[in-house]
Structures are given as structure tokens and as C-alpha cells.
Design an enzyme around this catalytic site. Structure first.
Site, PDB file in Angstrom:
ATOM      1  N   ASP A   1     -11.916  31.611  28.692  1.00  0.00           N
ATOM      2  CA  ASP A   1     -11.356  32.247  29.811  1.00  0.00           C
ATOM      3  C   ASP A   1     -12.482  33.361  29.982  1.00  0.00           C
ATOM      4  O   ASP A   1     -13.082  34.022  29.132  1.00  0.00           O
ATOM      5  CB  ASP A   1      -9.981  32.973  29.276  1.00  0.00           C
ATOM      6  CG  ASP A   1      -9.056  33.102  30.534  1.00  0.00           C
ATOM      7  OD1 ASP A   1      -9.423  33.692  31.435  1.00  0.00           O
ATOM      8  OD2 ASP A   1      -8.014  32.611  30.385  1.00  0.00           O
TER       9      ASP A   1
ATOM     10  N   ASP B   1     -10.657  34.608  35.776  1.00  0.00           N
ATOM     11  CA  ASP B   1      -9.484  35.180  35.557  1.00  0.00           C
ATOM     12  C   ASP B   1      -9.599  35.771  37.096  1.00  0.00           C
ATOM     13  O   ASP B   1     -10.447  36.326  37.480  1.00  0.00           O
ATOM     14  CB  ASP B   1      -9.386  36.489  34.617  1.00  0.00           C
ATOM     15  CG  ASP B   1      -8.136  37.012  34.638  1.00  0.00           C
ATOM     16  OD1 ASP B   1      -6.944  36.271  34.340  1.00  0.00           O
ATOM     17  OD2 ASP B   1      -7.947  38.200  34.590  1.00  0.00           O
TER      18      ASP B   1
ATOM     19  N   GLU C   1      -9.352  31.178  39.034  1.00  0.00           N
ATOM     20  CA  GLU C   1      -7.717  31.264  39.216  1.00  0.00           C
ATOM     21  C   GLU C   1      -7.599  32.087  40.631  1.00  0.00           C
ATOM     22  O   GLU C   1      -8.025  33.212  40.795  1.00  0.00           O
ATOM     23  CB  GLU C   1      -7.198  32.277  38.246  1.00  0.00           C
ATOM     24  CG  GLU C   1      -5.650  32.468  38.401  1.00  0.00           C
ATOM     25  CD  GLU C   1      -5.177  33.758  37.686  1.00  0.00           C
ATOM     26  OE1 GLU C   1      -3.906  33.811  37.390  1.00  0.00           O
ATOM     27  OE2 GLU C   1      -5.843  34.627  37.158  1.00  0.00           O
TER      28      GLU C   1
ATOM     29  N   HIS D   1       0.221  30.238  31.195  1.00  0.00           N
ATOM     30  CA  HIS D   1       0.976  31.427  30.411  1.00  0.00           C
ATOM     31  C   HIS D   1       1.550  32.754  31.347  1.00  0.00           C
ATOM     32  O   HIS D   1       1.748  33.574  30.972  1.00  0.00           O
ATOM     33  CB  HIS D   1      -0.175  32.109  29.634  1.00  0.00           C
ATOM     34  CG  HIS D   1      -1.400  32.698  30.564  1.00  0.00           C
ATOM     35  ND1 HIS D   1      -2.199  31.867  31.266  1.00  0.00           N
ATOM     36  CD2 HIS D   1      -1.634  34.017  30.676  1.00  0.00           C
ATOM     37  CE1 HIS D   1      -2.980  32.493  31.875  1.00  0.00           C
ATOM     38  NE2 HIS D   1      -2.949  34.021  31.648  1.00  0.00           N
ATOM     39  N   ASP D   2       1.489  32.428  32.821  1.00  0.00           N
ATOM     40  CA  ASP D   2       1.823  33.389  33.715  1.00  0.00           C
ATOM     41  C   ASP D   2       3.174  32.751  34.483  1.00  0.00           C
ATOM     42  O   ASP D   2       3.649  33.412  35.351  1.00  0.00           O
ATOM     43  CB  ASP D   2       0.950  33.754  34.741  1.00  0.00           C
ATOM     44  CG  ASP D   2      -0.338  34.663  34.223  1.00  0.00           C
ATOM     45  OD1 ASP D   2      -0.200  35.410  33.138  1.00  0.00           O
ATOM     46  OD2 ASP D   2      -1.396  34.343  34.659  1.00  0.00           O
TER      47      ASP D   2
HETATM   48  C1  GLC Z   1      -4.312  36.704  35.337  1.00  0.00           C
HETATM   49  C2  GLC Z   1      -4.088  36.234  33.989  1.00  0.00           C
HETATM   50  C3  GLC Z   1      -3.120  37.099  33.526  1.00  0.00           C
HETATM   51  C4  GLC Z   1      -3.258  38.440  33.222  1.00  0.00           C
HETATM   52  C5  GLC Z   1      -4.020  39.104  34.396  1.00  0.00           C
HETATM   53  C6  GLC Z   1      -4.850  40.151  34.314  1.00  0.00           C
HETATM   54  O1  GLC Z   1      -3.428  36.614  36.339  1.00  0.00           O
HETATM   55  O2  GLC Z   1      -3.691  34.823  33.920  1.00  0.00           O
HETATM   56  O3  GLC Z   1      -2.137  36.528  32.165  1.00  0.00           O
HETATM   57  O4  GLC Z   1      -2.433  39.469  33.162  1.00  0.00           O
HETATM   58  O5  GLC Z   1      -4.973  37.949  35.115  1.00  0.00           O
HETATM   59  O6  GLC Z   1      -5.958  39.932  33.854  1.00  0.00           O
END
Ligand code: GLC
Length: 521
Positions: free
Chosen positions: A98, A200, A257, A318-319
Site C-alpha cells: 500500500d 491510497d 483508489e 478494509h473500508d
Molecule cells: C483510504 C484507506 C482508508 C484510510 C484512508 C486514509 O481510503 O483505504 O483505510 O483510512 O484512505 O488514509
């Protein structure tokens, strides 16, 4: 069609805290992951993506990095990581990290320097602004984790920007030293043998240079329309730069993402290199479970992306709430069948292959900053981050002590060991479909031919390569459905119920409630 290696790989997301604890502290680690590579290989996984393992105070469980060049001791050491990479490569598996470029932890030495005085050479590495005349925050921007996106730093009397938690100050991507440093982080890990990155919040890097207020979103009183903080043209250009750094090395890969609309995803594809860069597509997460809506998206998406580029399909991460919790077990099996048979790259979130559910975590025990900052809204992401269920032993084979988050109540029934024994388990469905995907050339690299049925509850498509054809049908309803088959003689080779093999069909086929099937000629 381009014969991309990454386009054919099955990618598996590991949330390292929750995968396997090897040292008895209740938290998963790198050596734990290394122990389980054979399991992943057997499942048919070609690449693993690890959620952040960098040094971090863990306010957002690693998405708040305090050292980009080191591994957090909770997960192990740099040499543990080296041996994990070596072991994975030895088994023919790739390793993705990541990568969190939008912000660091407030404990990162860069931020500590930056906040120490207005004259510090690193002051401009983060986004600092003076208060308004009345002392209020510089504008109305909101944090994704609740409240204002600005925090007043009493010592210097200025506000810093934090799009996420207050412990995650945003880096200033308009500062060329920041850009240079971050690009070197990518190179550092690729020289170590890392095969690529998941980026991210890739759409957030640049913010409006005039810091204009964002308009309120009329449909959500608490929200804004993010015209000045997300998807700025400068951000798109920077993604191209990140892509070019990836291409300095062989066979590397990047997935970004971005939660956005179909056309924006497609535009992003067009500016990057099709062999090494893809945006996530979260349509299975964001669209309703409805055959017509899903079909409309898939057909349009596949066509606009074009044959040289690879779509991606995601059921969870994970979100996001786990797919079985959202759809129920039968429909979730069919969603998995679609994900693994559509043209494109599937990303499997750990435990999805077992049919793991969300686990209720009482507010008092919440660990996720989102849940802690926004109490009462039921926003937390802990429920989808619970320990992997390996076997029926006391702590599910995850750890020898109480894990950092509770196990699912039914882990004694739902775990790797028991599902390996059960011929009709979720796990065996994943294994069978991944195996089909690897053995049938039409699934591995064929085109997608959309099909129209007169039945609005059924989504179906053909995958085709040379004269090999594979037909996939999915019943989105909870009633049985009849489907007229395309011309020719077909046999069903797999059902999501795992009870049909080589059944000859005569002109039409009956789908059971929520069933998905695969047919060939
Ligand atoms: C992304 C991640 C998430 C995190 C956020 C801030 O959306 O997937 O888990 O809290 O970014 O880094």
C-alpha cells in the site's frame, strides 16, 4: 487484445493486522503472512497486496506513516519483509505494498519539523494557512473522518490541513521536494523487489491553490461537493508521473483508489500505460444488487475501457462492509462468480473466500478513528477487519492470545480448515472458479460479449477467445428464473451451489434463487 501479465493475475488483499499472528501479541504480522503463502497459492492467488506495514503510530492503522523507509515493529523487520518477498517470489507470487502519498502521520519527522516554526525549511511540505480574521478555519473544507479538515496549531498560530484524521496532515504536493522524496520512496521499495503499489486516496493529492469554499451538497447536509479538493487536473498529471516511475522497473504495477463515476475511471485509463496502471472500479460496492443496473454498468464499462486496457472488479475491502453481510450468502456467491469470470482483474479481500461476515464491535471497544470520531453514526470499519478464521481452535488459529478485534461468533463453523473439508463451501467455490479462470482461455483473456435476455432478473455474458466460448448466467432474484440459451448445445459445468457438473442443457436452463452458473459448449 494486449496480452498483459497483470491483466490475468488474481490479486488478494491482506489486512496484515488481521491475517495471521506469528508472535503471540494478538496482532497479525509479516512472518504470519509468510506461513500462509501456500494457502494462498493453493487458492490460486497470483499477487498479494498488503495494507500499510510502514512504521506508524497506528492512529489509522498504518495509513498514518511516520517512516516510509521502515517496517513497523508490530509487523516485523525489514529483513522479515525481505524474506517474505523472497518466499512469495519463489512460489511465483507478486507482492504489492500500500502506498499513502496524500498525508503522513503527525509523528513523521517531516511534520514535526514543519510545525516547529513558520521559518522551518519543511514548513511548506504541509499545507499551512492563517486563520480568518475572526480566528476561524481558513475555509469550509471537511475531514472525511468528521468535523473540519483544519486544525489550529497553537504554537505558530496557523491551521494545518488534514483531509482525514487530525493525526494525518496532508502533504503539500505543490512543493517539488515533496514530490521528489515521495517518488524516491517508490523506487526504494521497487529496488527491494516490491512488484508495485496500491495508491491510497489517489484522487486527493492536489488541493485548490486559492483554497475556495466547497459548495454544500444538497442531498447530504453534512457533506460538500468536492470540486476543490478531489480530482484536480494536477492530480491526474501526477498519477501519470507515478506511473512513469513504476515503468522505470520491469513488470511492475499500480492500482489507484478512486471512488468515482464510470466516465472518470475511463478517462484515467486513457492517460496511463495499460500494462502497468489501473484504477479500482467499485461498482459492485456502490451500485444496487440489481441485474439491469449491474449489466448496464458492466457493458458500458467494458466497452469504454477498450480491449487494450483491463477493468478491475472489487467486492469489498478494509473500508467497506463485507459482501455476505450486504447481500446474504447465496447472492454473495453469485457476486464472486461474476467478479472472477468477468474480463478484468479481480481483487479478493481476505476472508471473502470463506464468506466472512461483518462482526459487531461495540462502540466502547471501537478501534477505528472513523468510529471514534463520529460516535453514534455507526461509521466504523472495525466490523470488516476482524481476524482471519483459520480453524476451530480457541482463537480461530489466528493467534495464541485474544486478538486485537473479536472473531466472528461462528468461526468454529466458518474457517479454512472446515471449508477445505466441505465440498460445497465458499472456499471451494473460489478455488473452482479461479481454477476455471486459469484453465479456460476464454476466461483468462477472452473478450466480453454482452448478452440480452428477456428476463430482467438475469445477467449473462459470453467470454470468447478464438472458438472457445464460456457462458456465465447470474440470477439476481430470490425466485427461480428460466433463461433461453443462445443457439448451440450447452452444458453447465459449474453452479455457485457446487452441485452441478457437466449437465447437458436443452434450449433453456432453470436458475435456482440467487444462483449463478457457468456453461460451455
Ligand atoms: C483510504 C484507506 C482508508 C484510510 C484512508 C486514509 O481510503 O483505504 O483505510 O483510512 O484512505 O488514509
Amino acid at each position: 487484445m494486449i496480452d498483459s501479465k497483470w491483466g490475468k493475475r488474481v490479486i488478494y488483499q491482506i489486512y496484515p493486522r488481521s491475517f495471521k499472528d506469528s508472535n503471540g501479541d494478538g496482532i497479525g504480522d509479516l512472518n504470519g503472512i509468510a506461513e500462509k503463502l501456500d494457502y494462498l497459492k493453493d487458492l490460486g492467488v497470483d499477487a498479494i497486496w498488503l495494507s500499510p506495514i510502514y512504521r506508524s503510530p497506528m492512529r489509522d492503522f498504518g495509513y498514518d506513516i511516520s517512516d516510509y523507509y521502515n517496517i513497523d515493529p508490530i509487523f516485523g523487520s525489514l529483513s522479515d519483509f525481505d524474506s517474505l518477498i523472497k518466499k512469495a517470489h519463489g512460489k511465483g507470487m507478486k507482492v504489492l505494498m500500500d502506498f499513502v502519498p496524500n498525508h503522513t502521520s503527525f509523528e513523521h519527522p517531516w511534520f514535526k519539523e514543519s510545525r516547529s516554526s513558520k521559518n522551518n525549511p519543511k514548513r511548506d511540505w504541509y499545507i499551512w494557512k492563517s486563520p480568518k480574521k475572526n480566528g476561524a478555519a481558513p475555509n469550509n473544507w471537511l475531514s472525511q473522518f468528521g468535523g473540519a479538515a483544519w486544525e489550529l496549531d497553537k504554537k505558530t498560530g496557523e491551521y494545518y490541513l488534514h483531509t482525514f484524521d487530525v493525526s494525518q496532515p496532508d502533504l503539500n504536493w505543490r512543493n517539488s521536494q515533496v514530490v521528489e522524496e515521495i517518488l524516491n520512496v517508490l523506487r526504494f521499495w521497487m529496488r527491494k523487489g516490491v512488484d508495485g503499489f496500491r495508491v491510497d486516496v489517489a484522487y486527493y493529492l492536489f488541493k485548490d491553490p486559492f483554497f475556495r469554499d466547497e459548495p454544500h451538497n444538497p442531498t447530504h447536509t453534512e457533506h460538500h461537493i468536492h470540486i476543490y479538493t478531489i480530482a484536480l487536473p494536477e492530480t491526474l498529471n501526477m498519477l501519470k508521473t507515478l506511473n512513469s516511475v513504476i515503468n522505470e522497473f520491469d513488470d511492475r504495477f499500480m492500482v489507484c483508489e478512486i471512488y468515482t463515476f464510470l466516465h472518470e475511471i475511463v478517462n484515467l485509463y486513457k492517460i496511463v500505460d495499460h500494462q502497468s496502471f489501473v484504477p479500482f472500479n467499485f461498482s459492485f460496492i456502490s451500485l444496487p444488487w440489481n441485474a439491469q443496473e449491474q449489466k448496464k454498468f458492466i457493458d458500458e464499462f467494458d466497452e469504454l475501457v477498450g480491449h487494450d486496457y483491463f477493468p478491475t472488479y472489487v467486492l469489498g475491502n478494509h473500508d467497506q462492509p463485507r459482501i455476505v453481510t450486504k447481500l446474504g450468502e447465496d447472492a454473495a456467491r453469485t457476486a464472486a462468480l461474476l467478479q472472477l469470470t468477468l474480463r478484468g482483474i479481480p481483487f479478493i479481500y481476505y476472508g471473502e473466500e470463506l464468506g466472512m461476515r461483518n462482526v459487531k464491535v461495540p462502540e466502547k471497544k471501537a478501534k477505528d478513528p472513523m468510529a471514534v470520531n463520529m460516535k453514534g453514526f455507526n461509521f466504523g470499519r472495525d466490523p470488516e477487519r476482524t481476524p482471519m478464521q483459520w480453524n476451530a481452535s480457541r482463537f480461530g488459529g489466528f493467534s495464541s492470545v485474544e486478538p486485537w478485534l473479536p472473531l466472528e461468533k461462528k468461526f468454529k463453523e466458518r474457517n479454512v480448515a472446515s471449508e477445505e473439508e466441505d465440498k460445497k463451501s465458499f472456499l471451494n467455490l473460489y478455488k473452482s472458479v479461479i481454477n476455471l479462470r486459469k484453465t479456460r482461455k476464454s476466461l483468462a483473456g477472452g473478450r466480453l460479449v454482452p448478452l440480452d435476455f428477456k428476463n430482467p432478473n438475469v445477467l449473462g455474458f459470453l467470454r470468447q477467445k478464438a472458438d472457445e466460448k464460456t457462458l456465465v448466467l447470474a440470477n439476481f432474484s430470490e425466485e427461480k428464473q428460466i433463461v433461453e440459451l443462445p443457439k448451440g448445445s450447452w452444458k453447465t459445468i459449474l453452479s455457485t451451489k457446487l452441485d452441478v457438473e457437466n449437465r447437458k442443457e436443452k434450449g433453456q436452463v432453470k436458475l435456482r434463487p440467487s444462483e449463478g452458473i457457468v456453461l460451455c459448449r
